[in-house]
Design a protein around this motif. Structure first.
Motif, PDB file in Angstrom:
ATOM      1  N   THR A 112       8.933  -4.690   1.813  1.00 47.38           N
ATOM      2  CA  THR A 112       8.071  -4.936   2.678  1.00 47.38           C
ATOM      3  C   THR A 112       8.287  -6.144   3.590  1.00 47.38           C
ATOM      4  O   THR A 112       7.945  -6.159   4.927  1.00 47.38           O
ATOM      5  CB  THR A 112       6.676  -5.093   2.120  1.00 47.38           C
ATOM      6  OG1 THR A 112       6.404  -4.022   1.253  1.00 47.38           O
ATOM      7  CG2 THR A 112       5.416  -5.396   3.215  1.00 47.38           C
TER       8      THR A 112
ATOM      9  N   GLY B 202      10.674  -5.020   6.349  1.00 51.92           N
ATOM     10  CA  GLY B 202      10.119  -4.386   7.156  1.00 51.92           C
ATOM     11  C   GLY B 202      10.818  -2.879   6.795  1.00 51.92           C
ATOM     12  O   GLY B 202      11.062  -2.260   7.985  1.00 51.92           O
TER      13      GLY B 202
ATOM     14  N   SER C  91       6.849   1.101  -0.442  1.00 49.06           N
ATOM     15  CA  SER C  91       6.781   0.196   0.686  1.00 49.06           C
ATOM     16  C   SER C  91       6.775   1.172   2.009  1.00 49.06           C
ATOM     17  O   SER C  91       5.968   0.973   2.919  1.00 49.06           O
ATOM     18  CB  SER C  91       7.559  -0.922   0.887  1.00 49.06           C
ATOM     19  OG  SER C  91       7.742  -1.567   2.001  1.00 49.06           O
TER      20      SER C  91
ATOM     21  N   GLY D 118       9.521   0.081   6.088  1.00 54.17           N
ATOM     22  CA  GLY D 118       8.756   0.877   6.639  1.00 54.17           C
ATOM     23  C   GLY D 118       8.906   0.971   8.092  1.00 54.17           C
ATOM     24  O   GLY D 118       8.712   1.950   8.715  1.00 54.17           O
ATOM     25  N   LEU D 119       8.832  -0.374   8.586  1.00 55.71           N
ATOM     26  CA  LEU D 119       8.780  -0.478  10.091  1.00 55.71           C
ATOM     27  C   LEU D 119       9.962   0.122  10.842  1.00 55.71           C
ATOM     28  O   LEU D 119       9.797   0.610  11.918  1.00 55.71           O
ATOM     29  CB  LEU D 119       8.867  -2.222  10.609  1.00 55.71           C
ATOM     30  CG  LEU D 119       7.482  -2.897   9.945  1.00 55.71           C
ATOM     31  CD1 LEU D 119       7.593  -4.079  10.376  1.00 55.71           C
ATOM     32  CD2 LEU D 119       6.325  -2.211  10.483  1.00 55.71           C
TER      33      LEU D 119
ATOM     34  N   THR E 286       3.517   1.910   4.678  1.00 53.32           N
ATOM     35  CA  THR E 286       3.645   1.784   6.187  1.00 53.32           C
ATOM     36  C   THR E 286       3.546   2.876   6.777  1.00 53.32           C
ATOM     37  O   THR E 286       2.508   2.863   7.903  1.00 53.32           O
ATOM     38  CB  THR E 286       5.005   1.159   6.394  1.00 53.32           C
ATOM     39  OG1 THR E 286       5.291  -0.105   5.706  1.00 53.32           O
ATOM     40  CG2 THR E 286       5.059   0.646   7.950  1.00 53.32           C
TER      41      THR E 286
END
Length: 199
Positions: free
Chosen positions: A117, A120, A54, A122-123, A58
């Protein structure tokens, strides 16, 4: 990537490893179901690999955007997405539901990918990776390094927590010492988005 970035990425990985929603609770439940410490340990690699997937997806998507769009536009776009996602997580805190506890390793990795995911994962690392250089090779190596550092820290933490809970504490500890990590994570996302906008 400088030492500060590595330490921040490792800290975020450790924070993810502490969060029950990121997989250690699932691993402990599988171990209790099978009455086997080995079942706990077998569940961890697919969980961590799904999480890493994930994060890497990203970072790869944002790296592609960085090759095609001016850096400032990407930074502001990332800041808006990270902040917006954090606010959405604060407002809406329901989790996707899984169908049961009988899962294959691939299903467990898929579940972990979806959870990471949805949270978040990877965010959160984007503001750190945005500080690096440009060019396809640099962005690819930076994404791989960031994912590796984050994943090793997560694996170390999730293994330690899962074994501690399975061997010593039991899942009842969640009733006595529960701290809302999802809320803390959502607030941290908003902070990371603001940091990305300011830097």
């Amino acid at each position: 990537m400088d030492l500060t970035s590595v330490l921040v990425l490792a800290g975020l990985g450790a924070f993810h490893g502490l969060n029950p929603a990121m997989g250690w609770l699932f691993a402990v439940a599988l171990g209790l179901q099978e009455r086997s410490r080995a079942a706990v340990l077998r569940a961890l690699p697919p969980i961590v690999l799904g999480h890493a997937g994930s994060v890497l997806v990203t970072l790869a998507l944002v790296s592609l955007a960085r090759l095609a769009v001016p850096p400032k536009a990407v930074s502001y776009g990332v800041a808006a997405v990270v902040c917006g996602f954090g606010i959405w997580r604060i407002v809406r805190r329901r989790h996707p539901r899984w169908v049961g506890m009988r899962v294959t390793r691939w299903q467990l990795a898929g579940w972990s990918f979806l959870m990471a995911t949805a949270h978040g994962a990877g965010l959160m690392v984007l503001p750190i990776t945005l500080r690096g250089g440009h060019g396809a090779a640099v962005l690819a190596s930076q994404s791989l390094l960031a994912t590796a550092v984050h994943t090793v820290a997560m694996l170390t933490t999730v293994t330690a927590v899962a074994l501690l809970v399975y061997e010593k504490l039991g899942v009842a500890v969640l009733r006595k010492a529960w701290f809302n990590l999802d809320l803390a994570w959502a607030v941290a996302l908003v902070g990371a988005g603001a940091f990305a906008a300011l830097t």
